[in-house]
Design a protein around this motif. Structure first.
Motif, PDB file in Angstrom:
ATOM      1  N   UNK A  79       1.041  -0.970   0.165  1.00 47.97           N
ATOM      2  CA  UNK A  79       0.116   0.321  -0.037  1.00 47.97           C
ATOM      3  C   UNK A  79       0.426   1.155   0.043  1.00 47.97           C
ATOM      4  N   UNK A  80       0.440   2.369  -0.536  1.00 46.77           N
ATOM      5  CA  UNK A  80       1.078   2.701  -0.477  1.00 46.77           C
ATOM      6  C   UNK A  80       2.011   3.752  -1.569  1.00 46.77           C
ATOM      7  N   UNK A  81       2.436   2.550  -2.597  1.00 49.96           N
ATOM      8  CA  UNK A  81       3.547   3.254  -2.792  1.00 49.96           C
ATOM      9  C   UNK A  81       3.273   3.579  -4.421  1.00 49.96           C
ATOM     10  N   UNK A  82       1.507   3.955  -4.537  1.00 47.41           N
ATOM     11  CA  UNK A  82       1.451   5.151  -5.813  1.00 47.41           C
ATOM     12  C   UNK A  82       1.182   6.212  -4.410  1.00 47.41           C
ATOM     13  N   UNK A  83       1.756   7.314  -4.926  1.00 45.84           N
ATOM     14  CA  UNK A  83       1.647   8.583  -4.439  1.00 45.84           C
ATOM     15  C   UNK A  83       0.213   8.741  -4.701  1.00 45.84           C
ATOM     16  N   UNK A  84      -0.866   8.665  -4.065  1.00 48.76           N
ATOM     17  CA  UNK A  84      -2.164   9.025  -4.677  1.00 48.76           C
ATOM     18  C   UNK A  84      -2.282  10.484  -4.826  1.00 48.76           C
ATOM     19  N   UNK A  85      -1.520  11.765  -5.090  1.00 52.62           N
ATOM     20  CA  UNK A  85      -1.212  13.164  -6.162  1.00 52.62           C
ATOM     21  C   UNK A  85      -0.596  12.541  -7.020  1.00 52.62           C
ATOM     22  N   UNK A  86      -0.336  11.377  -7.400  1.00 48.29           N
ATOM     23  CA  UNK A  86       1.323  10.735  -8.774  1.00 48.29           C
ATOM     24  C   UNK A  86       0.341  11.466  -9.850  1.00 48.29           C
ATOM     25  N   UNK A  87      -1.181  10.874 -10.141  1.00 49.78           N
ATOM     26  CA  UNK A  87      -1.701  11.347 -11.374  1.00 49.78           C
ATOM     27  C   UNK A  87      -1.389  12.960 -11.420  1.00 49.78           C
ATOM     28  N   UNK A  88      -1.494  13.738 -10.879  1.00 46.75           N
ATOM     29  CA  UNK A  88      -1.283  15.282 -11.069  1.00 46.75           C
ATOM     30  C   UNK A  88      -0.091  15.598 -11.398  1.00 46.75           C
ATOM     31  N   UNK A  89       1.001  14.931 -10.886  1.00 44.49           N
ATOM     32  CA  UNK A  89       2.241  15.663 -11.723  1.00 44.49           C
ATOM     33  C   UNK A  89       2.402  14.810 -13.467  1.00 44.49           C
ATOM     34  N   UNK A  90       3.574  15.822 -13.903  1.00 47.41           N
ATOM     35  CA  UNK A  90       3.856  15.779 -14.986  1.00 47.41           C
ATOM     36  C   UNK A  90       3.872  14.241 -15.582  1.00 47.41           C
ATOM     37  N   UNK A  91       3.929  14.012 -16.420  1.00 49.79           N
ATOM     38  CA  UNK A  91       4.513  12.173 -17.295  1.00 49.79           C
ATOM     39  C   UNK A  91       5.570  11.661 -16.378  1.00 49.79           C
ATOM     40  N   UNK A  92       6.674  12.945 -16.993  1.00 49.02           N
ATOM     41  CA  UNK A  92       8.150  12.765 -16.633  1.00 49.02           C
ATOM     42  C   UNK A  92       8.067  12.753 -15.464  1.00 49.02           C
ATOM     43  N   UNK A  93       7.318  13.072 -14.486  1.00 54.03           N
ATOM     44  CA  UNK A  93       8.105  13.305 -13.469  1.00 54.03           C
ATOM     45  C   UNK A  93       7.020  12.782 -12.689  1.00 54.03           C
ATOM     46  N   UNK A  94       5.716  11.784 -13.232  1.00 52.99           N
ATOM     47  CA  UNK A  94       5.078  10.743 -12.554  1.00 52.99           C
ATOM     48  C   UNK A  94       5.812   9.517 -12.177  1.00 52.99           C
ATOM     49  N   UNK A  95       6.749   9.216 -13.680  1.00 49.78           N
ATOM     50  CA  UNK A  95       7.926   8.155 -13.860  1.00 49.78           C
ATOM     51  C   UNK A  95       9.009   8.073 -12.741  1.00 49.78           C
ATOM     52  N   UNK A  96       9.294   8.785 -12.247  1.00 50.41           N
ATOM     53  CA  UNK A  96      10.144   9.023 -11.842  1.00 50.41           C
ATOM     54  C   UNK A  96      10.443   9.065 -10.321  1.00 50.41           C
ATOM     55  N   UNK A  97       9.068   9.537  -9.593  1.00 51.82           N
ATOM     56  CA  UNK A  97       8.287   9.483  -8.193  1.00 51.82           C
ATOM     57  C   UNK A  97       7.785   8.548  -7.760  1.00 51.82           C
ATOM     58  N   UNK A  98       7.439   7.646  -9.231  1.00 50.93           N
ATOM     59  CA  UNK A  98       6.885   6.127  -8.835  1.00 50.93           C
ATOM     60  C   UNK A  98       7.880   5.080  -8.743  1.00 50.93           C
ATOM     61  N   UNK A  99       8.666   5.369  -9.627  1.00 49.41           N
ATOM     62  CA  UNK A  99      10.200   4.538  -9.246  1.00 49.41           C
ATOM     63  C   UNK A  99      10.961   4.537  -8.538  1.00 49.41           C
TER      64      UNK A  99
END
Length: 165
Positions: free
Chosen positions: A117-137
């Motif tokens: 749980x919480x590996x995907x930050x709740x606000x992940x979808x609001x981030x820019x695509x290139x930032x989103x991937x970096x944050x998730x990784x």
């Protein structure tokens, strides 16, 4: 999401996050991946079912498991574990891309990755695509180093509409 097994047939549970990815391989065709995160109230049940199905800590080559991913009608229908006694179904439509299906067919399987749980930050979808991937990784790698990510290789079974309902 509905989780069904012999004892809790159809009971409603907390939502799951499902994501499909295609990972290039050093040799051979690419790998189809299905990344699944469940809420804290379901995590222990999913981990137990996955381990009973042959999943291991995500290090090295994913082992073959008794799990199955069922797809049909252009989407992931369910993840089947524990010899068919547990079925984990997304509560929203999880579209399969032609590339993901081709990768699954090329290897005759997919790699399922279970994250806590919480590996995907709740606000992940609001981030820019290139930032989103970096944050998730970064989050994924942190959980993997902590020994909280499981993986396994499962066959992908195409089901007809009457088989899947």
């Amino acid at each position: 999401m509905g989780v069904a097994d012999e004892t809790n047939n159809g009971r409603a549970q907390a939502p799951m996050v499902w994501a499909l990815a295609v990972r290039e391989a050093a040799q051979g065709p690419p790998f189809a991946e299905l990344i699944v995160e469940v809420g804290a109230d379901l995590y222990t049940d999913l981990v137990e079912a996955a381990v009973d199905s042959g999943f291991t800590l995500a290090a090295g080559t994913p082992p073959d498991t008794s799990g199955v991913v069922e797809v049909g009608d252009g989407r992931v229908k369910r993840l089947v574990l524990v010899g068919g006694r547990q079925m984990w179904e997304p509560d929203t439509r999880v579209e399969t891309s032609p590339g993901w299906l081709a990768a699954a067919q090329g290897r005759s399987a997919a790699v399922v990755i279970l994250v806590p749980p919480d590996t995907w930050p709740p606000d992940l979808i609001e981030l820019a695509p290139e930032v989103r991937l970096d944050v998730f990784i970064r989050r994924f790698e942190q959980e993997q180093r902590a020994g909280r990510v499981l993986h396994g290789t499962v066959p992908v079974r195409v089901v007809s509409p009457q088989d899947s309902e």
